[in-house]
Design a protein around this motif. Structure first.
Motif, short mmCIF file in Angstrom:
data_model
loop_
_atom_site.label_atom_id
_atom_site.label_comp_id
_atom_site.label_asym_id
_atom_site.label_seq_id
_atom_site.Cartn_x
_atom_site.Cartn_y
_atom_site.Cartn_z
N ALA A 1 0.66 -1.59 0.28
CA ALA A 1 -0.26 0.26 -0.05
C ALA A 1 0.50 2.22 -0.04
O ALA A 1 0.78 2.42 -0.35
CB ALA A 1 -0.52 0.43 1.12
N SER A 2 2.04 1.37 0.59
CA SER A 2 3.12 1.89 0.74
C SER A 2 2.82 3.20 -1.23
O SER A 2 2.93 2.16 -2.09
CB SER A 2 4.38 2.00 1.43
OG SER A 2 4.35 1.58 2.36
N SER A 3 3.04 4.33 -1.06
CA SER A 3 2.66 5.48 -2.42
C SER A 3 4.49 5.35 -3.00
O SER A 3 4.36 5.02 -3.96
CB SER A 3 2.80 6.56 -1.71
OG SER A 3 3.37 7.03 -1.07
N SER A 4 5.47 4.81 -2.44
CA SER A 4 6.44 4.43 -2.90
C SER A 4 7.14 3.67 -2.87
O SER A 4 8.43 2.90 -3.93
CB SER A 4 7.67 5.18 -2.13
OG SER A 4 7.82 4.44 -0.92
N GLY A 5 6.17 2.52 -2.76
CA GLY A 5 6.75 1.15 -2.94
C GLY A 5 7.02 0.58 -1.75
O GLY A 5 7.25 1.20 -0.63
N LEU A 6 8.72 -0.31 -1.60
CA LEU A 6 9.10 -0.87 -0.52
C LEU A 6 10.07 -0.51 -0.83
O LEU A 6 11.26 -1.39 -1.13
CB LEU A 6 9.01 -2.91 -0.85
CG LEU A 6 9.26 -2.98 -0.13
CD1 LEU A 6 9.11 -2.49 1.51
CD2 LEU A 6 8.53 -4.15 0.14
N HIS A 7 10.44 1.17 -0.72
CA HIS A 7 11.54 1.30 -1.08
C HIS A 7 11.99 2.75 -0.15
O HIS A 7 10.76 2.54 0.61
CB HIS A 7 11.60 2.10 -2.65
CG HIS A 7 10.95 1.74 -3.57
ND1 HIS A 7 12.51 0.72 -4.37
CD2 HIS A 7 10.28 0.92 -4.20
CE1 HIS A 7 11.79 -0.05 -5.43
NE2 HIS A 7 10.51 0.22 -5.76
N ALA A 8 13.48 2.56 0.30
CA ALA A 8 14.14 3.71 1.59
C ALA A 8 13.06 3.24 2.76
O ALA A 8 12.92 2.25 2.85
CB ALA A 8 13.54 4.86 1.09
N ARG A 9 12.23 4.36 3.11
CA ARG A 9 11.81 4.47 4.46
C ARG A 9 10.82 3.21 4.80
O ARG A 9 10.70 2.36 5.56
CB ARG A 9 10.82 5.58 5.15
CG ARG A 9 12.16 7.28 5.00
CD ARG A 9 11.01 7.98 5.84
NE ARG A 9 12.10 9.29 5.58
CZ ARG A 9 12.51 9.48 4.79
NH1 ARG A 9 11.57 10.05 4.49
NH2 ARG A 9 12.98 10.90 5.63
N PRO A 10 9.98 2.81 3.61
CA PRO A 10 8.86 1.61 3.95
C PRO A 10 10.30 0.52 4.02
O PRO A 10 9.37 0.15 5.16
CB PRO A 10 7.77 1.91 2.60
CG PRO A 10 7.85 2.94 2.32
CD PRO A 10 9.51 4.10 2.66
N ALA A 11 11.15 0.50 3.27
CA ALA A 11 11.37 -1.16 3.65
C ALA A 11 12.91 -0.75 4.98
O ALA A 11 12.69 -2.03 5.01
CB ALA A 11 13.11 -1.06 2.20
N ALA A 12 12.64 0.35 4.48
CA ALA A 12 13.26 0.17 6.28
C ALA A 12 12.79 -0.19 7.32
O ALA A 12 13.30 -1.38 8.79
CB ALA A 12 14.35 1.51 6.52
N ILE A 13 11.74 0.65 7.36
CA ILE A 13 9.76 -0.09 8.91
C ILE A 13 10.12 -1.59 8.54
O ILE A 13 9.80 -2.11 9.47
CB ILE A 13 9.03 0.77 8.24
CG1 ILE A 13 9.43 2.36 9.06
CG2 ILE A 13 7.95 0.26 9.31
CD1 ILE A 13 8.52 3.57 8.17
N PHE A 14 10.07 -2.17 7.21
CA PHE A 14 9.25 -3.55 7.29
C PHE A 14 10.12 -4.04 8.13
O PHE A 14 10.25 -4.80 8.34
CB PHE A 14 9.26 -3.30 5.87
CG PHE A 14 8.47 -4.83 5.26
CD1 PHE A 14 7.48 -5.59 6.00
CD2 PHE A 14 9.53 -6.05 4.97
CE1 PHE A 14 6.90 -6.74 5.16
CE2 PHE A 14 9.17 -7.58 4.65
CZ PHE A 14 7.84 -7.56 4.64
N SER A 15 11.91 -4.12 6.95
CA SER A 15 12.45 -5.08 6.96
C SER A 15 12.79 -4.94 8.81
O SER A 15 13.31 -6.02 9.44
CB SER A 15 14.05 -4.81 6.47
OG SER A 15 15.02 -2.86 6.57
N GLN A 16 13.52 -3.77 9.28
CA GLN A 16 13.33 -3.85 11.25
C GLN A 16 12.36 -4.47 11.83
O GLN A 16 12.28 -4.95 13.10
CB GLN A 16 13.22 -1.94 11.59
CG GLN A 16 13.36 -1.78 13.17
CD GLN A 16 14.57 -2.46 13.73
OE1 GLN A 16 15.50 -2.26 13.17
NE2 GLN A 16 15.29 -3.10 14.45
N ALA A 17 11.08 -4.39 11.37
CA ALA A 17 10.02 -5.22 11.93
C ALA A 17 10.23 -7.01 12.01
O ALA A 17 9.98 -7.38 12.11
CB ALA A 17 8.24 -5.34 11.18
#
Length: 93
Positions: free
Chosen positions: A9-25
């Motif tokens: 759902a992230s507007s930028s896909g799984l890039h930059a900040r969303p990827a960082a948040i997801f990988s941390q989780a």
């Protein structure tokens, strides 16, 4: 092996900040989790570099997989993250 297929759902896909948040989780889960697309082989969900190689955009479908005790709960949590706009949540925090 339990799996979840979700749209990102992230507007930028799984890039930059969303990827960082997801990988941390993903790294905080009690089981190893993989993520894959229809076009790419599974990679470790806890690796931001591997996530970026998937080139996942907004609305793309990904499949999460995990095995072991706690796999279902881990997949539920990570799937819900992907189904939220992590770009927007970061801007509002």
């Amino acid at each position: 092996m339990p799996a979840r297929t979700v749209k990102v759902a992230s507007s930028s896909g799984l890039h930059a900040r969303p990827a960082a948040i997801f990988s941390q989780a993903a790294s905080e889960q009690p089981v190893a989790v993989t993520i894959e697309t229809a076009e790419a082989a599974p990679v470790r969900a806890s690796s931001i570099l591997m996530l970026l190689t998937l080139d996942v955009g907004h609305g793309d479908e990904v499949t999460l997989r995990a095995e072991g005790e706690g796999a279902e709960a881990a997949l539920d949590l990570l799937a819900s993250l992907l189904q939220s706009n992590l770009d927007e949540e970061f801007q509002n925090s």
